[in-house]
Design a protein around this motif. Structure first.
Motif, PDB file in Angstrom:
ATOM      1  N   UNK A 210       0.844  -1.185   0.000  1.00 28.71           N
ATOM      2  CA  UNK A 210       0.000   0.000   0.000  1.00 28.71           C
ATOM      3  C   UNK A 210       0.888   1.248   0.000  1.00 28.71           C
ATOM      4  N   UNK A 211       0.338   2.326  -0.581  1.00 27.88           N
ATOM      5  CA  UNK A 211       1.071   3.579  -0.609  1.00 27.88           C
ATOM      6  C   UNK A 211       0.901   4.337   0.701  1.00 27.88           C
ATOM      7  N   UNK A 212       1.936   5.041   1.079  1.00 26.20           N
ATOM      8  CA  UNK A 212       1.875   5.942   2.217  1.00 26.20           C
ATOM      9  C   UNK A 212       2.777   7.130   1.953  1.00 26.20           C
ATOM     10  N   UNK A 213       2.596   8.173   2.712  1.00 26.71           N
ATOM     11  CA  UNK A 213       3.456   9.330   2.531  1.00 26.71           C
ATOM     12  C   UNK A 213       2.949  10.533   3.287  1.00 26.71           C
ATOM     13  N   UNK A 214       3.706  11.598   3.215  1.00 24.19           N
ATOM     14  CA  UNK A 214       3.323  12.825   3.903  1.00 24.19           C
ATOM     15  C   UNK A 214       4.031  13.999   3.247  1.00 24.19           C
ATOM     16  N   UNK A 215       3.539  15.175   3.528  1.00 24.62           N
ATOM     17  CA  UNK A 215       4.177  16.412   3.086  1.00 24.62           C
ATOM     18  C   UNK A 215       4.144  17.393   4.243  1.00 24.62           C
ATOM     19  N   UNK A 216       5.294  17.913   4.569  1.00 25.37           N
ATOM     20  CA  UNK A 216       5.388  18.924   5.625  1.00 25.37           C
ATOM     21  C   UNK A 216       5.807  20.243   4.999  1.00 25.37           C
ATOM     22  N   UNK A 217       5.026  21.291   5.261  1.00 20.19           N
ATOM     23  CA  UNK A 217       5.317  22.639   4.775  1.00 20.19           C
ATOM     24  C   UNK A 217       5.445  23.591   5.956  1.00 20.19           C
ATOM     25  N   UNK A 218       6.513  24.344   6.007  1.00 22.30           N
ATOM     26  CA  UNK A 218       6.653  25.396   7.005  1.00 22.30           C
ATOM     27  C   UNK A 218       6.514  26.736   6.296  1.00 22.30           C
ATOM     28  N   UNK A 219       5.501  27.509   6.715  1.00 26.54           N
ATOM     29  CA  UNK A 219       5.111  28.729   6.018  1.00 26.54           C
ATOM     30  C   UNK A 219       5.077  29.903   6.988  1.00 26.54           C
ATOM     31  N   UNK A 220       5.359  31.079   6.467  1.00 25.47           N
ATOM     32  CA  UNK A 220       5.218  32.278   7.279  1.00 25.47           C
ATOM     33  C   UNK A 220       3.731  32.512   7.571  1.00 25.47           C
ATOM     34  N   UNK A 221       3.438  32.910   8.797  1.00 23.29           N
ATOM     35  CA  UNK A 221       2.047  33.083   9.213  1.00 23.29           C
ATOM     36  C   UNK A 221       1.513  34.431   8.722  1.00 23.29           C
ATOM     37  N   UNK A 222       1.275  34.491   7.416  1.00 30.87           N
ATOM     38  CA  UNK A 222       0.622  35.667   6.842  1.00 30.87           C
ATOM     39  C   UNK A 222      -0.876  35.534   7.070  1.00 30.87           C
ATOM     40  N   UNK A 223      -1.646  36.541   6.679  1.00 25.62           N
ATOM     41  CA  UNK A 223      -3.084  36.549   6.960  1.00 25.62           C
ATOM     42  C   UNK A 223      -3.806  35.347   6.358  1.00 25.62           C
ATOM     43  N   UNK A 224      -3.438  34.980   5.128  1.00 21.81           N
ATOM     44  CA  UNK A 224      -4.104  33.849   4.484  1.00 21.81           C
ATOM     45  C   UNK A 224      -3.837  32.548   5.227  1.00 21.81           C
ATOM     46  N   UNK A 225      -2.618  32.403   5.765  1.00 13.66           N
ATOM     47  CA  UNK A 225      -2.297  31.171   6.498  1.00 13.66           C
ATOM     48  C   UNK A 225      -2.966  31.157   7.869  1.00 13.66           C
ATOM     49  N   UNK A 226      -3.177  32.330   8.462  1.00 12.54           N
ATOM     50  CA  UNK A 226      -3.906  32.358   9.733  1.00 12.54           C
ATOM     51  C   UNK A 226      -5.358  31.938   9.512  1.00 12.54           C
ATOM     52  N   UNK A 227      -5.948  32.359   8.395  1.00 20.21           N
ATOM     53  CA  UNK A 227      -7.310  31.915   8.052  1.00 20.21           C
ATOM     54  C   UNK A 227      -7.345  30.409   7.852  1.00 20.21           C
ATOM     55  N   UNK A 228      -6.345  29.866   7.182  1.00 21.90           N
ATOM     56  CA  UNK A 228      -6.266  28.414   6.977  1.00 21.90           C
ATOM     57  C   UNK A 228      -6.118  27.691   8.325  1.00 21.90           C
ATOM     58  N   UNK A 229      -5.296  28.267   9.197  1.00 24.78           N
ATOM     59  CA  UNK A 229      -5.105  27.694  10.528  1.00 24.78           C
ATOM     60  C   UNK A 229      -6.426  27.632  11.292  1.00 24.78           C
ATOM     61  N   UNK A 230      -7.208  28.713  11.242  1.00 26.21           N
ATOM     62  CA  UNK A 230      -8.502  28.737  11.933  1.00 26.21           C
ATOM     63  C   UNK A 230      -9.441  27.675  11.364  1.00 26.21           C
ATOM     64  N   UNK A 231      -9.433  27.496  10.049  1.00 29.91           N
ATOM     65  CA  UNK A 231     -10.275  26.474   9.423  1.00 29.91           C
ATOM     66  C   UNK A 231      -9.909  25.090   9.935  1.00 29.91           C
ATOM     67  N   UNK A 232      -8.635  24.842  10.102  1.00 29.01           N
ATOM     68  CA  UNK A 232      -8.184  23.512  10.530  1.00 29.01           C
ATOM     69  C   UNK A 232      -8.511  23.241  11.993  1.00 29.01           C
ATOM     70  N   UNK A 233      -8.348  24.219  12.851  1.00 32.46           N
ATOM     71  CA  UNK A 233      -8.625  23.960  14.267  1.00 32.46           C
ATOM     72  C   UNK A 233     -10.123  23.984  14.561  1.00 32.46           C
TER      73      UNK A 233
END
Length: 284
Positions: A210-233
């Motif tokens: 079976x396939x497995x995998x992951x992707x890790x991204x480290x991004x600056x917390x700009x406004x768009x990423x803070x909105x994404x963060x709120x969606x996830x939590x």
């Protein structure tokens, strides 16, 4: 190799490798019998095989060999690879002969197949790869004389990040002036060597996985990423699905590399100080 375990002579020099480790396996079993002795009566060799860890600086040319090994072989130009969603078949992937050392102290192993491939990098450094392979036992052999390749490096400065909803289309929304680093990881934990009756003490095949995998991204917390963060939590109906495209464009027109990944954020992203105290978010 042109065919699995054909032990073809190596033709490609991995001149940008900076880490290689051979782990030979010779599995010996001692037999205790009821012969009145307190020591083993005899021993025998059950299995002989090898595993290799190979890592280094990624070049646009070497990337093709790595993808032919972890995915199914693609001979088209430009190349295109896709993880099998139905039935991963290692016989459709490239097997390798690896050789390492120098005259008088060289080792070679054939029938090697990948079960892991990681590609990682940051904004200003070279992109690096690491892979794990298993196959036939290593034997002593002087290395081939192969000219060093003049293959251009894949650099973080060549990269662009695109992040979209998992439904797509992928590669639409660029995260400009946002990305710090990434780690793209493929794993096939079940792609293991197999032994059969009458097949000798070396492996005769590799198991499907079976396939497995992951992707890790480290991004600056700009406004768009803070909105994404709120969606996830705030998620209540499952993980938030995202599709990421990493694009690297070298100096030569043919030097283009895409790394695509679609997956879900399981749990809350890491929220911490990033580069020079600037707040960052890490998606995984």
């Amino acid at each position: 190799e042109a065919a699995y375990q054909d032990a073809a002579a190596p033709t490609v020099s991995l001149d940008m490798v900076d880490d290689i480790k051979l782990i030979p396996h010779v599995e010996v079993e001692q037999l205790m019998t009821k012969n009145g002795k307190t020591v083993p009566s005899q021993s025998y060799v059950k299995r002989r095989w090898s595993e290799w860890n190979v890592g280094g600086f990624l070049t646009y040319d070497v990337a093709v060999h790595l993808f032919n090994g972890i995915f199914e072989i693609d001979a088209s130009d430009p190349h295109a690879y896709l993880a099998s969603m139905d039935d991963e078949d290692p016989t459709e992937c490239k097997s390798f002969v690896l050789q390492y050392g120098q005259a008088g102290v060289g080792m070679r192993a054939a029938g090697l197949m990948m079960d892991k491939l990681s590609i990682a990098g940051d904004a200003n450094g070279p992109i690096k790869f690491n892979t794990h392979l298993t196959g036939l036992a290593a034997v002593d052999d002087d290395p081939e004389t192969i000219a060093l390749a003049a293959s251009p490096l894949v650099l973080g400065a060549h990269g662009e990040i695109f992040l979209d909803p998992i439904a797509g289309p992928i590669g639409t929304t660029e995260l400009a002036v946002t990305g710090y680093s990434f780690n793209w990881d493929c794993q096939l934990p079940g792609r293991a060597p197999m032994w059969y009756l009458g097949g000798g003490i070396g492996p005769k095949a590799h198991r499907r996985s079976k396939w497995g995998g992951s992707l890790k991204l480290t991004l600056e917390m700009v406004a768009a990423e803070f909105t994404r963060y709120q969606t996830m939590i705030d998620a209540v109906n499952g993980g938030v699905g995202l599709a990421c495209k990493l694009k690297f464009t070298g100096v030569e027109a043919a030097d283009i590399l895409y790394l695509d990944f679609a997956g879900e954020q399981l749990g809350a992203p890491d929220f911490s100080d990033g580069l020079d105290g600037i707040v960052a978010i890490t998606l995984d």
